[in-house]
Motif scaffolding. Sequence first.
Motif, PDB file in Angstrom:
ATOM      1  N   VAL A 259       1.673   7.968  -7.452  1.00 32.31           N
ATOM      2  CA  VAL A 259       1.148   6.687  -6.962  1.00 32.31           C
ATOM      3  C   VAL A 259       1.939   6.225  -5.739  1.00 32.31           C
ATOM      4  O   VAL A 259       1.358   5.789  -4.726  1.00 32.31           O
ATOM      5  N   MET A 260       3.256   6.327  -5.822  1.00 36.16           N
ATOM      6  CA  MET A 260       4.095   5.940  -4.681  1.00 36.16           C
ATOM      7  C   MET A 260       3.812   6.822  -3.477  1.00 36.16           C
ATOM      8  O   MET A 260       3.710   6.329  -2.334  1.00 36.16           O
ATOM      9  N   LEU A 261       3.676   8.120  -3.702  1.00 38.50           N
ATOM     10  CA  LEU A 261       3.432   9.045  -2.598  1.00 38.50           C
ATOM     11  C   LEU A 261       2.083   8.767  -1.941  1.00 38.50           C
ATOM     12  O   LEU A 261       1.946   8.916  -0.714  1.00 38.50           O
ATOM     13  N   ALA A 262       1.093   8.355  -2.730  1.00 40.83           N
ATOM     14  CA  ALA A 262      -0.214   8.015  -2.161  1.00 40.83           C
ATOM     15  C   ALA A 262      -0.092   6.871  -1.164  1.00 40.83           C
ATOM     16  O   ALA A 262      -0.688   6.906  -0.073  1.00 40.83           O
ATOM     17  N   GLY A 263       0.697   5.849  -1.531  1.00 42.37           N
ATOM     18  CA  GLY A 263       0.888   4.739  -0.608  1.00 42.37           C
ATOM     19  C   GLY A 263       1.637   5.141   0.653  1.00 42.37           C
ATOM     20  O   GLY A 263       1.265   4.744   1.764  1.00 42.37           O
ATOM     21  N   LEU A 264       2.678   5.961   0.498  1.00 44.48           N
ATOM     22  CA  LEU A 264       3.481   6.357   1.659  1.00 44.48           C
ATOM     23  C   LEU A 264       2.700   7.270   2.604  1.00 44.48           C
ATOM     24  O   LEU A 264       2.752   7.107   3.833  1.00 44.48           O
ATOM     25  N   VAL A 265       1.974   8.242   2.041  1.00 41.51           N
ATOM     26  CA  VAL A 265       1.212   9.166   2.884  1.00 41.51           C
ATOM     27  C   VAL A 265       0.081   8.432   3.592  1.00 41.51           C
ATOM     28  O   VAL A 265      -0.176   8.657   4.787  1.00 41.51           O
ATOM     29  N   SER A 266      -0.611   7.543   2.872  1.00 45.38           N
ATOM     30  CA  SER A 266      -1.695   6.784   3.506  1.00 45.38           C
ATOM     31  C   SER A 266      -1.158   5.838   4.578  1.00 45.38           C
ATOM     32  O   SER A 266      -1.841   5.560   5.571  1.00 45.38           O
ATOM     33  N   TRP A 267       0.047   5.353   4.401  1.00 47.70           N
ATOM     34  CA  TRP A 267       0.677   4.520   5.422  1.00 47.70           C
ATOM     35  C   TRP A 267       0.979   5.353   6.671  1.00 47.70           C
ATOM     36  O   TRP A 267       0.751   4.913   7.800  1.00 47.70           O
ATOM     37  N   ALA A 268       1.475   6.573   6.460  1.00 50.19           N
ATOM     38  CA  ALA A 268       1.771   7.458   7.593  1.00 50.19           C
ATOM     39  C   ALA A 268       0.502   8.002   8.232  1.00 50.19           C
ATOM     40  O   ALA A 268       0.473   8.259   9.440  1.00 50.19           O
ATOM     41  N   LEU A 269      -0.565   8.173   7.438  1.00 52.14           N
ATOM     42  CA  LEU A 269      -1.845   8.695   7.934  1.00 52.14           C
ATOM     43  C   LEU A 269      -2.933   7.680   7.610  1.00 52.14           C
ATOM     44  O   LEU A 269      -3.704   7.860   6.659  1.00 52.14           O
ATOM     45  N   PRO A 270      -3.040   6.580   8.372  1.00 50.90           N
ATOM     46  CA  PRO A 270      -3.992   5.510   8.025  1.00 50.90           C
ATOM     47  C   PRO A 270      -5.452   5.885   8.271  1.00 50.90           C
ATOM     48  O   PRO A 270      -6.344   5.105   7.918  1.00 50.90           O
ATOM     49  N   ASN A 271      -5.708   7.043   8.864  1.00 52.66           N
ATOM     50  CA  ASN A 271      -7.069   7.530   9.046  1.00 52.66           C
ATOM     51  C   ASN A 271      -7.426   8.419   7.853  1.00 52.66           C
ATOM     52  O   ASN A 271      -6.772   9.436   7.605  1.00 52.66           O
ATOM     53  N   TRP A 272      -8.463   8.056   7.112  1.00 52.79           N
ATOM     54  CA  TRP A 272      -8.781   8.770   5.878  1.00 52.79           C
ATOM     55  C   TRP A 272      -9.172  10.222   6.141  1.00 52.79           C
ATOM     56  O   TRP A 272      -9.042  11.067   5.256  1.00 52.79           O
ATOM     57  N   ASN A 273      -9.608  10.558   7.343  1.00 50.30           N
ATOM     58  CA  ASN A 273      -9.957  11.940   7.680  1.00 50.30           C
ATOM     59  C   ASN A 273      -8.732  12.841   7.739  1.00 50.30           C
ATOM     60  O   ASN A 273      -8.864  14.070   7.784  1.00 50.30           O
ATOM     61  N   TYR A 274      -7.542  12.246   7.735  1.00 46.05           N
ATOM     62  CA  TYR A 274      -6.296  13.015   7.705  1.00 46.05           C
ATOM     63  C   TYR A 274      -5.599  12.921   6.348  1.00 46.05           C
ATOM     64  O   TYR A 274      -5.012  13.900   5.875  1.00 46.05           O
ATOM     65  N   SER A 275      -5.646  11.743   5.732  1.00 47.65           N
ATOM     66  CA  SER A 275      -4.930  11.563   4.467  1.00 47.65           C
ATOM     67  C   SER A 275      -5.589  12.342   3.322  1.00 47.65           C
ATOM     68  O   SER A 275      -4.889  12.962   2.510  1.00 47.65           O
ATOM     69  N   ILE A 276      -6.921  12.346   3.258  1.00 52.65           N
ATOM     70  CA  ILE A 276      -7.600  13.058   2.166  1.00 52.65           C
ATOM     71  C   ILE A 276      -7.406  14.576   2.277  1.00 52.65           C
ATOM     72  O   ILE A 276      -7.136  15.240   1.262  1.00 52.65           O
TER      73      ILE A 276
END
Length: 437
Positions: A259-276
């Motif tokens: 859960v924590m990693l999801a928040g950190l990665v999405s923060w670093a990659l705020p474009n969903w085409n990169y985070s997913i």
Amino acid sequence: MGKDIGNGELQTLEERTGIPECSTKTKAAPAFEEVLDAIGSRGKFQTRLNIVFVCFASCFDLMSVNMFYLAMQTPDHWCYVPGRELSNLSVEEWKNLTIPREGASFSKCLMYNQSDVTDFGGSREPVKCQHGWEYDDTWFSLTVTSQMNWVCDNRQAVNDVFFYSQIIGVALGLLFGYIGDMYGRRPQQLLCLSAHVVSRVLVVLAPHVLPLFILAASLVSAATGPMVESVLSVGVELTDIKHRTVINCYGSCSMAAGVMLAGLVSWALPNWNYSIPFAALSCFALFFFFSWFPESPRWLACRGRDQEALAVVRRIAATNGSTVPPFALQVIQTVGKSKTDRRGFLSIFSSFNLVRNTTLLIIASSVHMLAIYSLVIAVSRLSVNPFLGIVAQGAAKLPAHFMVNYFAARFGRRWPSVGSALLAALASLLIFCLLTE
């Protein structure tokens, strides 16, 4: 004479009850735990299994789920009115001129009936958005909702994705669980990993095809629970009894880290085409270590596949640098004979207790998921950093998991579970009051 009388009394007791004398020289048949002790229950084999699958697989599983919920956030938005690029007005000033207010905030779905900055003398009648929408990119540069414009008249699409993906996910989850019971934990784990990878690739490629997008999202909804359960069942089975609670604690803390990693990665990659795709790559990396994930020896024994179960035991012994005890095959055969096989979904209704316990588990799991993911879904509505909110939620789980596992190991499973449910209810009530205020 006393000795003779004792023997006579013993003979009478055996004849009357059919129970033989309990002699200290009689040794009970060896159990599977004794086989584990001989081949190593905390050796190299278990260490790498626990690190890669109990820890990393559980972490990536929850990371993938939460990153999708973050990708489905709806940022603050308003009607796009062309003409600001021809002026020196800021976004806020342009909105004051072109967007009507609804209370203290600007309307999300209405604009004044004007086409550009030179037409202020025209009608000021509010109309629906004519040229699309602008989105607040403070936190999210692009989400599924902002890319597909699932807002205003189209906002129902977001609800459809969540609703139908969960409904289909429940049906597929039953299928995944059935596959685990019928074909083993190893095929089940392989299927769950594949579902994560395929789902995350498809949702990026097919957001324009809503039925396919929903089906892709439902794959992970179905795989989340079986993936963790198959990992923990094998990890716990291959560990001695004294340390099984520790394995559960590892899995629980790894899910909190996800859960924590999801928040950190999405923060670093705020474009969903990169985070997913990052979530897809993380799950795909586990395929390189899949040879370390064994089939459950107990499951093989219950299916009458004694030699395959013995082969797994030998493999564990070889990895741990130990030898297989001579009574291993006997124990495996005994395990197989002692298990009654219940196959199919209808086996749930084979007894009243099984129906009752299954119903309670379904209710408890549903409430658990509702309490957790309601905050994740609604995180964009808070006037704070949504990613830090997710990280804080995961961080709060870490001490909670340690406490629950500690009390479960010390006082049993029942009352810590009741206490956890009561604390969750109080916390949910407090959060509701805070959000309302």
